[in-house]
Design an enzyme around this catalytic site. Structure first.
Site, short mmCIF file in Angstrom:
data_model
loop_
_atom_site.label_atom_id
_atom_site.label_comp_id
_atom_site.label_asym_id
_atom_site.label_seq_id
_atom_site.Cartn_x
_atom_site.Cartn_y
_atom_site.Cartn_z
N THR A 57 0.75 -1.02 0.02
CA THR A 57 0.25 0.15 0.09
C THR A 57 0.75 1.29 -0.08
OG1 THR A 57 -1.72 -1.24 1.01
CG2 THR A 57 -1.75 1.19 1.15
N HIS B 242 -0.33 -6.04 -5.37
CA HIS B 242 -0.58 -5.10 -6.05
C HIS B 242 0.63 -3.79 -5.39
CE1 HIS B 242 -3.64 -1.46 -6.46
NE2 HIS B 242 -2.91 -0.87 -5.37
N HIS C 246 26.20 4.57 -31.73
CA HIS C 246 24.92 3.73 -31.85
C HIS C 246 24.33 3.52 -33.15
CE1 HIS C 246 24.66 4.51 -27.11
NE2 HIS C 246 25.35 3.62 -27.52
N HIS D 150 2.77 -0.64 -5.54
CA HIS D 150 3.13 0.96 -5.48
C HIS D 150 4.54 1.18 -5.78
CE1 HIS D 150 -0.82 2.87 -4.52
NE2 HIS D 150 -1.25 1.74 -4.26
#
Length: 264
Positions: A68, A96, A192, A98
């Protein structure tokens, strides 16, 4: 329980079961979200296990395990997820994540390795504070680093959907955000571009074509003949050797003077 709900754990479980019973009477499928699960696992794992043990036979469809406040690191994400799965092997768990410490994608990687059943994502990483793990990043990680797993997402639609969400949300996608950022497939260094001309030496598995995008080559003080040639090819222009040297010299001068890269 004691400070926010002002109840004992037993009273809290009784309340949850009452709500579940009411939902079942109405034919509603129930998921349970274990608010602040990550802090619970760090400081009060016995309490977490007590709650889940009390509810495991209540007909709950999914137990959602949220970080959370975004406090977990990849090691903790793996260990805590694994412990839940091993203790309660019959239950379906969602993770879940964060992003407060910018570890959401890494934590998801660890949770999937631990055996998590489902991952919660958001478009463009939207969510409270620093947001949630972006769907685009999870798709890239699963498809390229966790190939034993499958994810039913059409990669070619991610960028266009992300731009739509950006437009409606008003929250801009950073130019360097992996996969969906405006500049993540733009090479700045001339070496590159030269490597790309020589058997794609500077490409990784995140090929822009997967996401309905393409490689671009910035023009500025670091540009070389290869970068300029790539841009000219896009315009359908071919220069002789002397003209190419003059154009390269002038672009390098302009880029150095303005201290910025000049994009097409």
């Amino acid at each position: 329980c004691e400070k926010q709900l002002r109840k004992t754990p037993e009273e809290h479980v009784a309340d949850i079961k009452e709500v579940i019973g009411h939902a079942k009477e109405k034919g509603i499928t129930v998921n349970v979200y274990l608010e602040d699960w990550s802090n619970g696992m760090r400081t009060s794992p016995k309490y977490v296990f007590q709650i889940v043990e009390s509810l495991k036979d209540s007909g709950i469809n999914r137990f959602m395990l949220p970080d959370t406040l975004g406090i977990l690191n990849p090691e903790q994400s793996y260990l805590f997820s694994r412990e839940m799965i091993q203790r309660f092997p019959r239950l379906h768990f969602d993770f879940h994540s964060h992003n407060d410490y910018d570890l959401a994608t890494a934590n998801v990687y660890s949770a999937i390795q631990a055996g998590m059943d489902c991952i919660h994502c958001t478009m463009n990483g939207l969510g409270e504070r620093a947001g949630n793990v972006p769907l685009s990043s999870v798709v890239g990680v699963v498809n390229d680093h966790l190939k034993e797993h499958t994810i039913n997402i059409d990669e070619s639609k991610l960028f266009s959907v992300s731009k739509i969400v950006e437009s409606f949300s008003g929250i801009r996608i950073p130019g360097n955000k992996p996969i969906i950022g405006g500049f993540v497939f733009t090479q700045t260094s001339g070496i590159h571009a030269d490597g790309d001309n020589k058997d794609n030496l500077y490409h990784n598995e995140l090929k822009p074509q997967r996401f309905n995008r393409k490689h671009e080559y910035a023009l500025g003080k670091l540009a070389g003949k290869a970068s300029i040639k790539k841009n000219l090819e896009e315009l359908g222009i071919e220069l002789d050797v002397d003209s190419m040297k003059k154009v390269t010299k002038r672009i390098n001068e302009l880029g150095d003077r303005k201290q910025i890269s000049l994009f097409r």
